[in-house]
Design a protein around this motif. Structure first.
Motif, short mmCIF file in Angstrom:
data_model
loop_
_atom_site.label_atom_id
_atom_site.label_comp_id
_atom_site.label_asym_id
_atom_site.label_seq_id
_atom_site.Cartn_x
_atom_site.Cartn_y
_atom_site.Cartn_z
N LEU A 5 0.77 -1.13 -0.06
CA LEU A 5 -0.12 -0.03 -0.05
C LEU A 5 0.96 1.20 0.16
CD1 LEU A 5 -2.69 1.25 -0.14
CD2 LEU A 5 -2.89 0.96 2.57
N LYS A 6 2.03 1.22 0.87
CA LYS A 6 2.84 2.33 0.92
C LYS A 6 3.48 2.82 -0.54
CE LYS A 6 6.16 5.04 3.76
NZ LYS A 6 5.59 5.79 4.68
N ARG A 7 3.87 1.53 -1.38
CA ARG A 7 4.68 1.62 -2.34
C ARG A 7 3.76 2.29 -3.46
NH1 ARG A 7 7.13 -3.98 -3.54
NH2 ARG A 7 6.07 -4.60 -1.77
N ALA A 8 2.38 1.79 -3.41
CA ALA A 8 1.30 2.28 -4.48
C ALA A 8 1.11 3.61 -4.23
CB ALA A 8 0.04 1.40 -4.36
N SER A 9 1.18 3.82 -2.79
CA SER A 9 0.98 5.19 -2.64
C SER A 9 1.94 6.46 -3.21
CB SER A 9 0.86 5.71 -1.14
OG SER A 9 -0.17 4.99 -0.67
N VAL A 10 3.35 5.84 -3.06
CA VAL A 10 4.66 6.54 -3.51
C VAL A 10 4.50 6.63 -5.25
CG1 VAL A 10 6.94 6.58 -3.75
CG2 VAL A 10 5.99 6.23 -1.46
N VAL A 11 3.97 5.38 -5.58
CA VAL A 11 3.95 5.45 -7.14
C VAL A 11 2.90 6.51 -7.60
CG1 VAL A 11 3.64 4.26 -9.18
CG2 VAL A 11 5.15 3.32 -7.60
N LEU A 12 1.79 6.24 -7.06
CA LEU A 12 0.69 7.27 -7.27
C LEU A 12 0.95 8.97 -7.15
CD1 LEU A 12 -2.11 7.57 -8.64
CD2 LEU A 12 -2.97 7.34 -6.14
N ALA A 13 1.71 9.12 -6.27
CA ALA A 13 2.10 10.40 -5.89
C ALA A 13 3.11 10.95 -6.75
CB ALA A 13 2.66 10.49 -4.48
N SER A 14 3.92 10.16 -7.37
CA SER A 14 4.95 10.53 -8.31
C SER A 14 4.34 10.82 -9.70
CB SER A 14 5.91 9.14 -8.61
OG SER A 14 6.67 9.40 -9.64
N ILE A 15 3.22 9.67 -10.05
CA ILE A 15 2.57 9.93 -11.26
C ILE A 15 1.71 11.19 -11.10
CG2 ILE A 15 0.57 9.19 -12.66
CD1 ILE A 15 1.51 6.34 -11.96
N VAL A 16 1.06 11.45 -10.19
CA VAL A 16 0.40 13.03 -10.11
C VAL A 16 1.34 14.03 -10.18
CG1 VAL A 16 -1.11 14.21 -8.69
CG2 VAL A 16 -1.48 11.97 -8.81
N PHE A 17 2.43 13.95 -9.42
CA PHE A 17 3.41 15.18 -9.73
C PHE A 17 3.88 15.24 -11.07
CE2 PHE A 17 7.62 16.79 -9.62
CZ PHE A 17 7.51 17.86 -9.10
N SER A 18 4.08 14.25 -11.65
CA SER A 18 4.68 14.27 -13.27
C SER A 18 3.32 14.97 -14.19
CB SER A 18 5.05 12.82 -13.67
OG SER A 18 5.97 12.48 -13.07
N LEU A 19 2.05 14.66 -13.89
CA LEU A 19 1.10 14.95 -14.89
C LEU A 19 0.84 16.30 -14.57
CD1 LEU A 19 -1.48 12.02 -14.45
CD2 LEU A 19 -0.08 12.87 -16.27
N VAL A 20 0.82 17.05 -13.09
CA VAL A 20 1.00 18.39 -12.91
C VAL A 20 1.86 18.98 -13.40
CG1 VAL A 20 0.68 19.99 -10.74
CG2 VAL A 20 -0.70 17.84 -10.69
N ALA A 21 3.16 18.66 -13.37
CA ALA A 21 4.24 19.39 -13.82
C ALA A 21 4.24 19.60 -15.46
CB ALA A 21 5.44 18.70 -13.38
N SER A 22 3.85 18.49 -15.83
CA SER A 22 3.60 18.36 -17.30
C SER A 22 2.70 19.58 -18.02
CB SER A 22 3.36 17.02 -17.87
OG SER A 22 2.81 16.88 -19.14
N ALA A 23 1.47 19.46 -17.19
CA ALA A 23 0.34 20.51 -17.67
C ALA A 23 0.78 21.79 -17.33
CB ALA A 23 -0.81 19.85 -16.66
N ALA A 24 1.51 22.03 -16.44
CA ALA A 24 1.97 23.50 -16.03
C ALA A 24 2.92 23.65 -17.16
CB ALA A 24 2.49 23.56 -14.60
N SER A 25 3.73 22.85 -17.54
CA SER A 25 4.74 23.25 -18.82
C SER A 25 3.81 23.63 -19.77
CB SER A 25 5.57 22.22 -18.66
OG SER A 25 6.44 22.56 -19.85
N ALA A 26 3.14 22.77 -20.24
CA ALA A 26 2.35 22.83 -21.46
C ALA A 26 1.54 23.94 -21.43
CB ALA A 26 1.32 21.65 -21.64
N ALA A 27 0.86 24.48 -20.33
CA ALA A 27 0.26 25.77 -20.35
C ALA A 27 0.94 27.04 -20.49
CB ALA A 27 -0.65 25.90 -18.93
N MET A 28 2.29 26.94 -20.31
CA MET A 28 3.14 28.00 -20.55
C MET A 28 3.39 28.25 -21.78
SD MET A 28 3.12 28.91 -17.33
CE MET A 28 4.25 30.36 -17.39
N THR A 29 3.41 27.21 -22.59
CA THR A 29 3.78 27.61 -24.01
C THR A 29 3.05 28.60 -24.79
OG1 THR A 29 4.28 24.96 -24.07
CG2 THR A 29 4.05 26.24 -26.12
#
Length: 70
Positions: free
Chosen positions: A4-28
């Motif tokens: 459960l803890k590993r799944a939480s870490v992976v999910l948090a990493s995915i969410v962070f990547s998606l948010v960072a990616s969306a922020a980068s795209a919005a700036m274009t």
């Protein structure tokens, strides 16, 4: 580490990547820097149509890596 803890870490990493990616795209194309791509930004981009970008950091330049590779 529990499954459960590993799944939480992976999910948090995915969410962070998606948010960072969306922020980068919005700036274009956010020409006026207000955090929103709206009609005001599009008007500035259209007014500059046919003019070369001022460089790789030009926010009016919406060309993506995929466009360059095509």
């Amino acid at each position: 580490m529990s499954l459960l803890k590993r799944a939480s870490v992976v999910l948090a990493s995915i969410v962070f990547s998606l948010v960072a990616s969306a922020a980068s795209a919005a700036m274009t194309c956010d020409v006026n820097g207000d955090g929103v791509i709206d009609r005001n930004d599009i008007n500035v981009i259209m007014a500059a149509r046919g003019q070369p970008a001022s460089g790789p950091g030009d926010v009016r330049d919406a060309v993506t890596r995929r466009d360059r590779e095509a």
